[in-house]
Design an enzyme around this catalytic site. Sequence first.
Site, PDB file in Angstrom:
ATOM      1  N   ASP A 214      -6.546   8.681 -43.836  1.00  0.00           N
ATOM      2  CA  ASP A 214      -7.461   8.909 -42.722  1.00  0.00           C
ATOM      3  C   ASP A 214      -6.661   9.351 -41.511  1.00  0.00           C
ATOM      4  O   ASP A 214      -5.442   9.456 -41.566  1.00  0.00           O
ATOM      5  CB  ASP A 214      -8.383   7.710 -42.461  1.00  0.00           C
ATOM      6  CG  ASP A 214      -7.630   6.416 -42.473  1.00  0.00           C
ATOM      7  OD1 ASP A 214      -6.605   6.348 -41.784  1.00  0.00           O
ATOM      8  OD2 ASP A 214      -8.057   5.483 -43.178  1.00  0.00           O
TER       9      ASP A 214
ATOM     10  N   LYS B  12     -12.998  11.749 -42.696  1.00  0.00           N
ATOM     11  CA  LYS B  12     -14.175  12.512 -42.293  1.00  0.00           C
ATOM     12  C   LYS B  12     -14.796  13.184 -43.506  1.00  0.00           C
ATOM     13  O   LYS B  12     -14.104  13.680 -44.377  1.00  0.00           O
ATOM     14  CB  LYS B  12     -13.754  13.623 -41.318  1.00  0.00           C
ATOM     15  CG  LYS B  12     -13.298  13.113 -39.977  1.00  0.00           C
ATOM     16  CD  LYS B  12     -14.132  13.741 -38.879  1.00  0.00           C
ATOM     17  CE  LYS B  12     -13.873  13.092 -37.542  1.00  0.00           C
ATOM     18  NZ  LYS B  12     -12.595  13.514 -36.984  1.00  0.00           N
TER      19      LYS B  12
ATOM     20  N   MET C  99      -9.498  -0.977 -30.929  1.00  0.00           N
ATOM     21  CA  MET C  99     -10.876  -0.490 -31.062  1.00  0.00           C
ATOM     22  C   MET C  99     -11.747  -0.993 -29.917  1.00  0.00           C
ATOM     23  O   MET C  99     -12.917  -1.298 -30.106  1.00  0.00           O
ATOM     24  CB  MET C  99     -11.490  -0.958 -32.404  1.00  0.00           C
ATOM     25  CG  MET C  99     -10.718  -0.469 -33.616  1.00  0.00           C
ATOM     26  SD  MET C  99     -11.395  -1.077 -35.162  1.00  0.00           S
ATOM     27  CE  MET C  99     -10.711  -2.736 -35.224  1.00  0.00           C
TER      28      MET C  99
HETATM   29  N1  SAH Z   1      -4.224  -1.000 -39.033  1.00  0.00           N
HETATM   30  C1  SAH Z   1      -4.083  -0.413 -37.735  1.00  0.00           C
HETATM   31  C2  SAH Z   1      -5.269  -0.654 -36.849  1.00  0.00           C
HETATM   32  C3  SAH Z   1      -6.550  -0.041 -37.360  1.00  0.00           C
HETATM   33  S1  SAH Z   1      -7.885  -0.276 -36.248  1.00  0.00           S
HETATM   34  C4  SAH Z   1      -2.792  -0.893 -37.100  1.00  0.00           C
HETATM   35  O1  SAH Z   1      -2.180  -1.856 -37.577  1.00  0.00           O
HETATM   36  O2  SAH Z   1      -2.366  -0.266 -36.121  1.00  0.00           O
HETATM   37  C5  SAH Z   1      -7.836   1.232 -35.344  1.00  0.00           C
HETATM   38  C6  SAH Z   1      -7.384   1.014 -33.925  1.00  0.00           C
HETATM   39  O3  SAH Z   1      -5.976   0.946 -33.868  1.00  0.00           O
HETATM   40  C7  SAH Z   1      -7.747   2.116 -32.964  1.00  0.00           C
HETATM   41  O4  SAH Z   1      -9.079   2.035 -32.503  1.00  0.00           O
HETATM   42  C8  SAH Z   1      -6.786   1.850 -31.843  1.00  0.00           C
HETATM   43  O5  SAH Z   1      -7.188   0.742 -31.076  1.00  0.00           O
HETATM   44  C9  SAH Z   1      -5.549   1.440 -32.620  1.00  0.00           C
HETATM   45  N2  SAH Z   1      -4.618   2.552 -32.839  1.00  0.00           N
HETATM   46  C10 SAH Z   1      -4.112   2.943 -34.017  1.00  0.00           C
HETATM   47  N3  SAH Z   1      -3.215   3.954 -33.844  1.00  0.00           N
HETATM   48  C11 SAH Z   1      -3.164   4.182 -32.519  1.00  0.00           C
HETATM   49  C12 SAH Z   1      -2.423   5.091 -31.708  1.00  0.00           C
HETATM   50  N4  SAH Z   1      -1.536   5.953 -32.222  1.00  0.00           N
HETATM   51  N5  SAH Z   1      -2.601   5.048 -30.361  1.00  0.00           N
HETATM   52  C13 SAH Z   1      -3.465   4.184 -29.813  1.00  0.00           C
HETATM   53  N6  SAH Z   1      -4.204   3.309 -30.535  1.00  0.00           N
HETATM   54  C14 SAH Z   1      -4.043   3.295 -31.876  1.00  0.00           C
END
Ligand code: SAH
Length: 357
Positions: free
Chosen positions: A128, A149, A263
């Site tokens: 994704d 998507k 999120m």
């Molecule tokens: N498993 C992921 C989180 C998934 S939930 C982890 O451990 O990072 C998805 C959320 O992660 C997004 O809505 C945002 O809040 C955050 N996120 C993931 N990658 C990001 C990035 N490069 N920059 C900012 N927020 C990020």
Amino acid sequence: MQVSLNLEGLPVVVLGAADDARQALARYRRAGAALAHFESPAAYRAAVALPSRPALVAVVGLQGGRAHDAEWAPVLERYRVLGVPRVDEPAAGPRGHVTLVGGGPGSRGLLTVDAVEALRDADVVLFDRLAPWRELAELTTAQLVDVGKLPGHHKVPQVEINRLIVEHARAGANVVRLKGGDPFVFGRGGEEAAACAEAGIPVRVVSGISSSIAVPAAAGIPVTHRNVSHAFTVVSGHAPLTDDEHRHLAGLGTAGGTIVVLMGIANLPHLAAGLRRSGMPATMPLAVVERGHQAGQKTTLTELGRAEADTARCANPAVIVIGEVVRLAGIGSRAAAEDELRGLAASFMMEAEGTPT
Ligand code: SAH
């Protein structure tokens, strides 16, 4: 399916349409084989020079059923290939396996060595958009499936992702499910692992660098810091928090803990108001870091009392950080280093301008 053999110089014949054969060809080429590939029975018949005794005959993409297989019969006979697997006569039990891979926050450099190796060995990668997907073509020859998507711009539902993972593995593929950050931090990795286990498919998890730590770090914010914060709490802001949860977080924050929200952009006004109602001071520093470790990374620094107005234009993906550690923003980050250099350069210029020649 993995080839770790050394086939240096050995004749290998691959039979099957280009799309089906892509993986096999890449593998055998890497193993050093002298490859002959026939896309169709017609191509085989038209070939002038055929390797007479190949060391290996790989038949790919013959799952189309008996009619399709029959077309290949003369070729298979010539090479004495026996027992070509068919979909209507599946081998007992699943043959593929699944690796849930944490891809980190989106930059190639933050993939782990294990992640890179898993991608290299994959037959199919389901990814994704939070994972470093733009670089995938350089990292793997696997078939790439974007489950972030659908053509109509809707996300593929989780049950459908689970189904796809299992289906590819059942067909014998080495499946990598590439996810943003760490698979077990709000990534629904647990559900995917459970779906595999239920289907009797071996599954392995490769931990990734979570955005909950790495994205604040990209803005130079350490989630803990000696004498400033000795705890950090990672919360999902996907659904609005309850009053109880606001009180709990406000207590943690006021006692010196850092609050990291993933999120959380859509519900930020609700969260900020809830924390203030629960007694968190309006002067508590708050940062929103958008697209951390990616092109267009942006940090907004504000405080709880005016967070709604100051972050109104922030967009996902973003990590919200609330706590005293936000005052340290810029430590060790490239942006801060660049700011400092600009400052130095400016002071040299002023000195130079003020120095008579
Ligand atoms: N498993 C992921 C989180 C998934 S939930 C982890 O451990 O990072 C998805 C959320 O992660 C997004 O809505 C945002 O809040 C955050 N996120 C993931 N990658 C990001 C990035 N490069 N920059 C900012 N927020 C990020």
